[in-house]
Design an enzyme around this catalytic site. Structure first.
Site, short mmCIF file in Angstrom:
data_model
loop_
_atom_site.label_atom_id
_atom_site.label_comp_id
_atom_site.label_asym_id
_atom_site.label_seq_id
_atom_site.Cartn_x
_atom_site.Cartn_y
_atom_site.Cartn_z
CB CYS A 93 50.36 69.12 73.48
SG CYS A 93 49.44 68.31 74.99
CG HIS A 100 38.23 49.27 80.28
ND1 HIS A 100 37.51 50.14 80.80
CD2 HIS A 100 40.11 49.79 81.17
CE1 HIS A 100 38.49 51.69 81.29
NE2 HIS A 100 39.82 50.77 81.62
#
Length: 650
Positions: free
Chosen positions: A9, A566
């Site tokens: 896209c 993270h």
């Protein structure tokens, strides 16, 4: 039967991965083998090999940007828009199974192939290819200028001005440099989509001339309108020259000399002597008209933009409005993108609120879907509303249009401006929005209108309704990845390590099915100790600091009882993931208010490629979007059971 597919896209954040997921699920239901290559924001993933292409029975391309089809010559090829990949995956696969698709010969030889392209609207596809490459330049430039003005600007009667001797003046100039590439990149990649590599140089040259009024004695350039015209003119000129029959001796130099030189002359001379001045005059008039809009005319524009943004949620109509707002940023008119930025996030946020307020109107799975949609809305990803619209379009689409139109009008009246080609609260948090208070008032008002409309129109669910299987909820990866890619992506080459699935970087020693910690800090310490004992860390304290620094930027709890802390640090020896389950839940400041029960900790070395943690986030969230999978993961009792389930993540 073996099928291959490619999804892509314009922005590469949401539709690309939703289409891939839906095609994979549809193939599983039909008992068909399929491999899907995604061409998203961080580059090509799951790349199709020559051997796989050779053995494939058919190929499906669901894309709204240019995809190189040369490797598929001689294969049955179905080419559609990415929306079809999201909404009609079974129909596409069934066509491939029935053999009801043409054999691809080349872009110029196959009549049936050309017919297929017409169904997809090639003009739109070429335009969106240019937009997809242009948007990062607007985002980088807009953010740098916004940060420079916020931190280094001084108030004057003319507004915020950065002193010439200030460090922030340099940052502003870097942002302006990024803006200067906008129109050449737009034109260049429109031409590239039409004529492949030979079109790139003439397209960029044409775009530069279009943006530089001095070539045709104009005080201002031809703007984005000129860039679009230059892109199409250069592309089709290059394609025309490409089709000319020439002696074999000249053929080798056609793509590197003949086509670029002559196509550049055609587009350059056409702009200098014919096109440039009239288009520049039209664009200047448009800019003056927009800047002078007051009262009812500006409200009408806001209503139109709000309706277009929410009508097809990332589809062609949405993209036209988005392109208009993005182009106005380059002209210094930020008050067009402001209402658009508000309208972009209202559908998913409003539907998320609707599932919370009207619990009797939605199934449990839809309420979970609402949490994901709300989270995606915070990061300006309209596509979070698609699953609701697919299930109940007659009630949902009018509701989100009403909400977006309301928010856009409030933003227009409040002079809300947006310096970045993106929407949602994330752009306000990053300092890219003018009149922040009015921005949030507009978002809240529009979201409440959507939520109330949906709940008024929808009936209470029956005791045990059976929902038809439709497009799945959009992956939490889009919210997580959007948060991670709010800084510009430095490279799409994506230096990835060898890992192909999660169990390549997680072992049973890194799994704890019964976490004992009572707070998020306790859980972080517990998982860090597991990583350290496994030898993945050089320093526990160094890595913990990286984790805490990331948490300070914003919570890593993405909703649906999931947290993904993270960190990228010199204290990490090798990419690793630790996983733990806290059955009673722990407060992690989740965006949807849920407590974290499934906690994945990602550790990545600082010197590793910039996209490693994004790849891990995508691997995790693609699977974690599955309600059934999360329930199975929560129900495991042993490390072995958990590891076996984690083997499914790839």
């Amino acid at each position: 039967m073996k099928l291959l597919a490619i999804t892509s896209c314009p922005n590469g954040i949401a539709h690309t991965y939703m289409a891939a997921e839906n095609l994979q699920k549809a193939a599983d239901r039909l008992g068909v083998s399929i491999k899907v290559e995604t061409q998203g924001g961080i580059g090509v993933e799951n790349k199709l090999t020559e051997e796989e292409i050779r053995e494939a029975d058919a190929i499906i391309i669901a894309a709204d940007r240019s995809v190189n089809k040369d490797r598929f010559i001689g294969k049955k090829l179905l080419s559609v828009g990415v929306q079809d990949g999201i909404r009609k995956p079974e129909e596409l696969i069934q066509k491939a199974l029935n053999g009801d698709i043409p054999v691809y010969r080349s872009a110029t030889k196959s009549e049936s192939g050309n017919h297929q392209e017409k169904k997809q609207n090639p003009i739109y596809r070429h335009l969106m290819n240019g937009v997809s490459f242009m948007v990062p330049f607007i985002v980088v430039g807009g953010l740098l200028i916004a940060v420079a003005l916020t931190l280094g600007g001084e108030k004057t009667p003319k507004g915020l001005v950065i002193p010439d001797d200030s460090f922030w003046k340099t940052i502003e100039q870097i942002g302006s440099a990024s803006f200067s590439f906008m129109i050449p990149i737009l034109a260049g990649y429109i031409a590239y989509s039409i004529a492949d590599k030979p079109g790139l140089v003439p397209g960029m040259i044409g775009g530069y001339i279009a943006a530089t009024g001095s070539f045709y004695d104009s005080a201002s350039g031809a703007g984005f309108l000129g860039g679009i015209i230059a892109g199409f003119l250069a592309g089709y000129a290059a394609l025309w020259i490409k089709k000319l029959k020439v002696p074999k001796a000249i053929q080798p130099i056609m793509p590197i000399i003949i086509i670029p030189v002559f196509a550049s002359l055609i587009v350059g001379l056409a702009f200098v002597f014919l096109i440039g001045a009239p288009v520049a005059q039209i664009f200047a008039s448009l800019t003056v008209w927009l800047a002078g809009m007051k009262g009812s005319s500006s409200i009408l524009l806001a209503l139109i933009l709000g309706a277009m943004i929410s009508f097809d949620m990332g589809g062609p109509v949405n993209k036209v409005a988005f392109l208009f707002g993005s182009a106005m940023i380059g002209e210094g008119n930020y008050e067009i993108m402001g209402p658009i930025a508000v309208a972009i996030c209202i559908p998913p946020i409003g539907l998320g609120i609707a599932t919370f307020l009207g619990k009797r109107k939605f199934e449990a799975s839809q309420r979970e879907m609402g949490k994901a949609a709300f989270t995606m809305g915070l990061f300006g990803i309209t596509e979070g509303a698609i699953p609701f619209a697919a299930q109940d379009p007659l009630r949902v689409i009018p509701s989100i249009m009403a909400g977006s139109m309301t928010g856009s009008v409030i933003a227009m009246i409040g002079n809300v401006g947006d310096r970045v080609a993106h929407g949602g609260p994330i752009v306000a948090v990053l300092g890219a929005v003018d009149h922040v208070l009015m921005f949030f008032i507009a978002v809240i008002a529009g979201s409440l209108v959507t939520a109330l409309f949906v709940n008024v129109l929808k009936k209470d669910i029956t005791a045990s309704p059976v929902l038809s299987e439709t497009a799945p909820t959009s992956a939490p990866s889009e919210a997580a990845a959007a948060n991670e890619i709010k800084q510009p992506i430095q490279s799409q080459k994506a230096e990835m390590s060898e890992f192909k699935k999660l169990t390549d970087i997680i072992s049973p020693e890194l799994i704890e099915p019964n976490l004992s910690g009572e707070t998020s800090d306790d859980i972080i310490d517990e998982l860090i100790q597991k990583l350290s004992r496994r030898g993945a860390l050089l320093s526990e304290s160094g890595f913990k600091q990286a984790i805490l620094n990331r948490e300070q930027q914003g919570t890593t709890a993405i909703g649906m009882n999931i947290a993904i802390p993270h960190g990228k640090s010199e204290a990490v020896r090798e990419p690793s993931v630790a996983f733990g389950i806290k059955r009673s839940g722990v407060d992690w400041n989740s965006l949807d208010g849920s407590e974290a029960k499934l906690i994945f900790m990602i550790a990545v070395p600082k010197e590793s490629g910039g996209n490693q943690h994004l790849k891990i986030l995508q691997m995790l969230s693609r699977k974690l979007m599955d309600d059934n999978y999360r329930e199975r993961l929560l129900s495991v009792q042993t490390t072995e059971e958990a590891y076996k389930l984690l083997e499914e993540i790839e």
